[in-house]
Design a protein around this motif. Structure first.
Motif, PDB file in Angstrom:
ATOM      1  N   LEU A  34       0.834  -1.202   0.000  1.00 11.80           N
ATOM      2  CA  LEU A  34       0.000   0.000   0.000  1.00 11.80           C
ATOM      3  C   LEU A  34       0.868   1.251   0.000  1.00 11.80           C
ATOM      4  CD1 LEU A  34      -2.251  -1.148   2.983  1.00 11.80           C
ATOM      5  CD2 LEU A  34      -2.869  -1.304   0.565  1.00 11.80           C
ATOM      6  N   THR A  35       0.295   2.352  -0.465  1.00 12.87           N
ATOM      7  CA  THR A  35       0.942   3.637  -0.229  1.00 12.87           C
ATOM      8  C   THR A  35       0.649   4.018   1.222  1.00 12.87           C
ATOM      9  OG1 THR A  35      -1.015   4.868  -0.837  1.00 12.87           O
ATOM     10  CG2 THR A  35       0.552   4.372  -2.621  1.00 12.87           C
ATOM     11  N   LYS A  36       1.364   5.035   1.697  1.00 16.34           N
ATOM     12  CA  LYS A  36       1.125   5.484   3.066  1.00 16.34           C
ATOM     13  C   LYS A  36      -0.327   5.942   3.221  1.00 16.34           C
ATOM     14  CE  LYS A  36       3.004   8.687   6.488  1.00 16.34           C
ATOM     15  NZ  LYS A  36       3.954   9.776   6.729  1.00 16.34           N
ATOM     16  N   SER A  37      -0.827   6.696   2.232  1.00 17.17           N
ATOM     17  CA  SER A  37      -2.218   7.172   2.311  1.00 17.17           C
ATOM     18  C   SER A  37      -3.185   5.996   2.289  1.00 17.17           C
ATOM     19  CB  SER A  37      -2.540   8.121   1.152  1.00 17.17           C
ATOM     20  OG  SER A  37      -1.886   9.342   1.359  1.00 17.17           O
ATOM     21  N   GLY A  38      -2.906   5.016   1.417  1.00 16.17           N
ATOM     22  CA  GLY A  38      -3.766   3.834   1.342  1.00 16.17           C
ATOM     23  C   GLY A  38      -3.837   3.119   2.676  1.00 16.17           C
ATOM     24  N   TYR A  39      -2.682   3.008   3.299  1.00 12.33           N
ATOM     25  CA  TYR A  39      -2.615   2.339   4.609  1.00 12.33           C
ATOM     26  C   TYR A  39      -3.490   3.077   5.624  1.00 12.33           C
ATOM     27  CZ  TYR A  39      -0.434   0.698   8.980  1.00 12.33           C
ATOM     28  OH  TYR A  39      -0.200   0.189  10.228  1.00 12.33           O
ATOM     29  N   PHE A  40      -3.358   4.406   5.651  1.00 10.49           N
ATOM     30  CA  PHE A  40      -4.119   5.152   6.656  1.00 10.49           C
ATOM     31  C   PHE A  40      -5.618   5.204   6.327  1.00 10.49           C
ATOM     32  CE2 PHE A  40       0.101   6.572   7.932  1.00 10.49           C
ATOM     33  CZ  PHE A  40      -0.009   6.357   9.300  1.00 10.49           C
ATOM     34  N   ILE A  41      -5.940   5.181   5.031  1.00 13.41           N
ATOM     35  CA  ILE A  41      -7.366   5.126   4.676  1.00 13.41           C
ATOM     36  C   ILE A  41      -7.989   3.862   5.273  1.00 13.41           C
ATOM     37  CG2 ILE A  41      -8.995   4.777   2.753  1.00 13.41           C
ATOM     38  CD1 ILE A  41      -7.061   6.549   1.054  1.00 13.41           C
ATOM     39  N   LEU A  42      -7.288   2.720   5.086  1.00 13.16           N
ATOM     40  CA  LEU A  42      -7.814   1.455   5.607  1.00 13.16           C
ATOM     41  C   LEU A  42      -7.858   1.456   7.138  1.00 13.16           C
ATOM     42  CD1 LEU A  42      -6.001  -1.085   3.228  1.00 13.16           C
ATOM     43  CD2 LEU A  42      -8.376  -0.294   3.102  1.00 13.16           C
ATOM     44  N   GLU A  43      -6.820   2.006   7.721  1.00 12.70           N
ATOM     45  CA  GLU A  43      -6.792   2.046   9.183  1.00 12.70           C
ATOM     46  C   GLU A  43      -7.927   2.921   9.720  1.00 12.70           C
ATOM     47  OE1 GLU A  43      -3.074   1.520  11.701  1.00 12.70           O
ATOM     48  OE2 GLU A  43      -3.353   3.700  11.716  1.00 12.70           O
ATOM     49  N   PHE A  44      -8.161   4.055   9.066  1.00  8.20           N
ATOM     50  CA  PHE A  44      -9.229   4.965   9.525  1.00  8.20           C
ATOM     51  C   PHE A  44     -10.611   4.334   9.318  1.00  8.20           C
ATOM     52  CE2 PHE A  44      -6.467   9.007   8.940  1.00  8.20           C
ATOM     53  CZ  PHE A  44      -5.853   8.749  10.151  1.00  8.20           C
ATOM     54  N   LEU A  45     -10.760   3.610   8.209  1.00  4.72           N
ATOM     55  CA  LEU A  45     -12.041   2.914   7.993  1.00  4.72           C
ATOM     56  C   LEU A  45     -12.286   1.926   9.124  1.00  4.72           C
ATOM     57  CD1 LEU A  45     -11.954   2.165   4.144  1.00  4.72           C
ATOM     58  CD2 LEU A  45     -13.513   3.727   5.317  1.00  4.72           C
ATOM     59  N   GLU A  46     -11.249   1.199   9.471  1.00 10.30           N
ATOM     60  CA  GLU A  46     -11.366   0.210  10.544  1.00 10.30           C
ATOM     61  C   GLU A  46     -11.716   0.889  11.870  1.00 10.30           C
ATOM     62  OE1 GLU A  46     -11.585  -2.845  10.474  1.00 10.30           O
ATOM     63  OE2 GLU A  46     -10.970  -3.692  12.392  1.00 10.30           O
ATOM     64  N   MET A  47     -11.192   2.091  12.043  1.00  5.04           N
ATOM     65  CA  MET A  47     -11.468   2.827  13.285  1.00  5.04           C
ATOM     66  C   MET A  47     -12.864   3.449  13.274  1.00  5.04           C
ATOM     67  SD  MET A  47      -7.721   4.645  13.500  1.00  5.04           S
ATOM     68  CE  MET A  47      -8.069   5.845  14.756  1.00  5.04           C
ATOM     69  N   GLY A  48     -13.543   3.341  12.131  1.00 11.63           N
ATOM     70  CA  GLY A  48     -14.912   3.844  12.054  1.00 11.63           C
ATOM     71  C   GLY A  48     -15.016   5.317  11.698  1.00 11.63           C
ATOM     72  N   LYS A  49     -13.909   5.872  11.200  1.00  8.66           N
ATOM     73  CA  LYS A  49     -13.959   7.296  10.842  1.00  8.66           C
ATOM     74  C   LYS A  49     -14.840   7.517   9.601  1.00  8.66           C
ATOM     75  CE  LYS A  49      -9.519   8.874  12.716  1.00  8.66           C
ATOM     76  NZ  LYS A  49     -10.007   9.672  13.831  1.00  8.66           N
ATOM     77  N   PHE A  57      -8.203  14.110   5.601  1.00  9.47           N
ATOM     78  CA  PHE A  57      -6.863  13.714   6.056  1.00  9.47           C
ATOM     79  C   PHE A  57      -5.937  13.510   4.857  1.00  9.47           C
ATOM     80  CE2 PHE A  57      -3.820  10.277   6.632  1.00  9.47           C
ATOM     81  CZ  PHE A  57      -3.096  10.718   7.728  1.00  9.47           C
ATOM     82  N   VAL A  58      -6.445  12.766   3.869  1.00  4.88           N
ATOM     83  CA  VAL A  58      -5.611  12.484   2.690  1.00  4.88           C
ATOM     84  C   VAL A  58      -5.258  13.793   1.996  1.00  4.88           C
ATOM     85  CG1 VAL A  58      -5.523  11.318   0.443  1.00  4.88           C
ATOM     86  CG2 VAL A  58      -6.600  10.170   2.399  1.00  4.88           C
ATOM     87  N   HIS A  59      -6.224  14.690   1.903  1.00  2.50           N
ATOM     88  CA  HIS A  59      -5.992  15.970   1.227  1.00  2.50           C
ATOM     89  C   HIS A  59      -4.889  16.772   1.906  1.00  2.50           C
ATOM     90  CE1 HIS A  59      -7.293  20.215   0.052  1.00  2.50           C
ATOM     91  NE2 HIS A  59      -6.791  19.642  -1.037  1.00  2.50           N
ATOM     92  N   LYS A  60      -4.864  16.679   3.229  1.00  2.00           N
ATOM     93  CA  LYS A  60      -3.820  17.403   3.979  1.00  2.00           C
ATOM     94  C   LYS A  60      -2.440  16.808   3.740  1.00  2.00           C
ATOM     95  CE  LYS A  60      -6.547  18.961   7.893  1.00  2.00           C
ATOM     96  NZ  LYS A  60      -7.009  18.526   9.207  1.00  2.00           N
TER      97      LYS A  60
ATOM     98  N   MET B   1      -1.738   0.583  -5.172  1.00  2.00           N
ATOM     99  CA  MET B   1      -1.831  -0.722  -4.525  1.00  2.00           C
ATOM    100  C   MET B   1      -1.236  -1.778  -5.459  1.00  2.00           C
ATOM    101  SD  MET B   1      -5.265  -2.649  -3.300  1.00  2.00           S
ATOM    102  CE  MET B   1      -5.893  -1.191  -2.491  1.00  2.00           C
ATOM    103  N   SER B   2      -0.403  -2.573  -4.932  1.00  2.00           N
ATOM    104  CA  SER B   2       0.256  -3.551  -5.780  1.00  2.00           C
ATOM    105  C   SER B   2       0.076  -4.946  -5.191  1.00  2.00           C
ATOM    106  CB  SER B   2       1.743  -3.200  -5.869  1.00  2.00           C
ATOM    107  OG  SER B   2       2.517  -4.338  -6.054  1.00  2.00           O
ATOM    108  N   ASN B   3      -0.180  -5.899  -6.067  1.00  2.00           N
ATOM    109  CA  ASN B   3      -0.324  -7.268  -5.578  1.00  2.00           C
ATOM    110  C   ASN B   3       0.835  -8.108  -6.094  1.00  2.00           C
ATOM    111  OD1 ASN B   3      -1.154  -9.667  -4.595  1.00  2.00           O
ATOM    112  ND2 ASN B   3      -2.938  -9.872  -5.912  1.00  2.00           N
ATOM    113  N   ASN B   4       2.030  -7.596  -5.818  1.00  2.00           N
ATOM    114  CA  ASN B   4       3.236  -8.294  -6.200  1.00  2.00           C
ATOM    115  C   ASN B   4       3.296  -9.624  -5.449  1.00  2.00           C
ATOM    116  OD1 ASN B   4       5.816  -9.197  -6.439  1.00  2.00           O
ATOM    117  ND2 ASN B   4       6.753  -7.191  -6.227  1.00  2.00           N
TER     118      ASN B   4
END
Lengths: 101, 340
Positions: A34-49, A57-60, B1-4
């Protein structure tokens, strides 16, 4: 807006050595970088944000205009759902059905 | 996103499974790392399920699966061993080694083994010349092992011999190597004695850094002019002999591209590092590999302590974490035998 959670067998991990962000599936062995933003998007979704909060957040943190940010974030969320990293909360699915009916 | 499909934390092409299919053993070697010899093997259907799962994992990760089947003594239960060999022969496995004392191998076993094309080598052990070896492995064990080597070579098997070095046998590396050359042994492996299991009270057998340096250097120099057997050093530090020679050893595989599976399905990072990180009857290898805190700690060289931290050889060494753990109770401490 729909609410999402990580699929049960998915875990998120930041690896300090490779400086990479991952989503691992512990039942199938699949893993996604994942990209850093992708990682935090998933983490925030999990946190219920709320998704708007996540977009903000991503925009910032990304040097892109708000419209692009919104489009990319929603695309990422859709793609994550399609490949089975996240799923729609069951309550949300019920609400969706009610709305259709 | 990469599925390497490459597992990013495992940079080798191979994924290595050291699979101890039983604890049962017909010998009681004094330097053994096992702490029990009970026949607590899993049922065959459980073993087959685990074997299939491990092969699936290697395939998922895009790795060549490599198995070492061992025990205890793997031939104490030949039916389980041959059933696993049958399975691995048909799966996405690159090569199989059997680590055995060889005492239960006879013509019938040899004929059964011959059909396995993926069986790369059979590894036996000797701890020095006859007197020293028999003191550690039991009376008559040297002659028996030599006989088995000859029998296996007569049938064209590839043979490696492992010698575990400590104070008790440090002067017999070259004399043994010369005997093995006559026997046409293919590979001679030197491993360092780690006091654990049955041998945890034998810390006085441990070689000092200076002694390890001398044994390794002498052996390295001898094998420079020797085409066969091939010389291989286990348990790191080989880079101190010649960091530009990649053929004499391999980086520690803990957290990188290997795990050990115990007879009851427990998973260890390495057989010599006896810390359980999971159990394959209860969880997937994926869960263990992706979530074990110990494995993630091991993958990060910043966690190394003492001399091992910031060492210029980190990319090819990192010391032996099992040795550090056995001696200091801290697997990140300096490898106690490093002579740098």
């Amino acid at each position: 807006m729909k609410k999402y959670i990580l699929v049960e067998n998915i875990i998120l991990k930041f690896d300090e050595v490779s400086n990479r962000y991952y989503a691992f599936c512990i039942s199938t062995g699949d893993h996604f970088i994942l990209t850093k933003s992708g990682y935090f998007i998933l983490e925030f979704l999990e946190m219920g944000k709320d998704i708007n909060e996540i977009i903000s957040f991503v925009h910032k943190n990304e040097n892109i205009d708000l419209d692009t940010c919104k489009r990319d974030t929603l695309n990422f969320i859709n793609k994550s759902e399609k490949i089975g990293i996240i799923s729609i909360l069951k309550e949300e699915q019920k609400n969706d059905k009610k709305e259709h009916n | 996103m990469s599925n390497n499909h490459l597992l990013e934390t495992a940079y080798e092409e191979e994924f290595y499974f050291q699979w101890h299919i039983t604890n049962e053993c017909n010998l009681r070697c004094k330097h053994c790392y096992h702490d029990n010899y009970l026949d607590d093997s899993l049922k065959l259907d459980q073993l087959i399920k685990i074997g299939n799962h491990l092969c699936d994992a290697a395939k998922k990760w895009g790795k060549k699966a490599s198995f070492s089947l061992t025990g205890g003594e793997p031939f104490t239960n030949p039916e389980n061993l041959f059933a696993i060999l049958e399975l691995l022969e048909t799966r996405n496995v690159d090569r199989i080694d059997i680590l055995t004392n060889g005492f239960l191998i006879d013509e019938e076993i040899i004929n059964r083994l011959k059909k396995f094309k993926k069986l790369r080598r059979i590894q036996l052990s000797l701890e020095g010349l006859k007197e020293t070896n028999d003191r550690i492995r039991g009376d008559g064990s040297f002659d028996k092992t030599i006989k088995i080597i000859k029998l296996l070579k007569d049938h064209s098997f590839t043979i490696s011999i492992m010698m575990t070095i400590g104070k008790h046998n440090k002067d017999e590396v070259i004399p043994l190597a010369k005997e093995l050359k006559v026997l046409n042994v293919d590979t001679f492996i030197l491993d360092r004695f780690i006091p654990e299991g049955q041998s945890q009270n034998k810390k006085d057998w441990l070689l000092s850094p200076e002694e390890i340096k001398n044994v390794y250097s002498e052996a390295y120099n001898y094998f420079q002019n020797c085409l066969k057997p091939r010389f291989l050093l286990y348990r790191t530090l080989f880079c101190l002999l010649n960091p530009d020679d990649p053929h004499i050893g391999a980086i520690c595989s803990v957290g990188n591209n290997a795990v050990t599976i115990m007879p009851n399905g427990d998973v260890l990072p390495c057989r010599r590092l006896p810390i359980k990180i999971g159990n394959l009857l209860e969880e997937t290898i994926y869960k263990i590999w992706y979530t074990s805190p110990l494995l993630w700690e091991m993958r990060n060289p910043k966690n190394l302590k003492g001399k091992c931290n910031n060492c210029e050889h980190i990319p090819i060494c990192r010391g032996c974490r099992a040795m550090a753990y056995a001696i200091t109770d801290d697997y990140f401490e300096t490898d106690p035998q490093c002579w740098k």
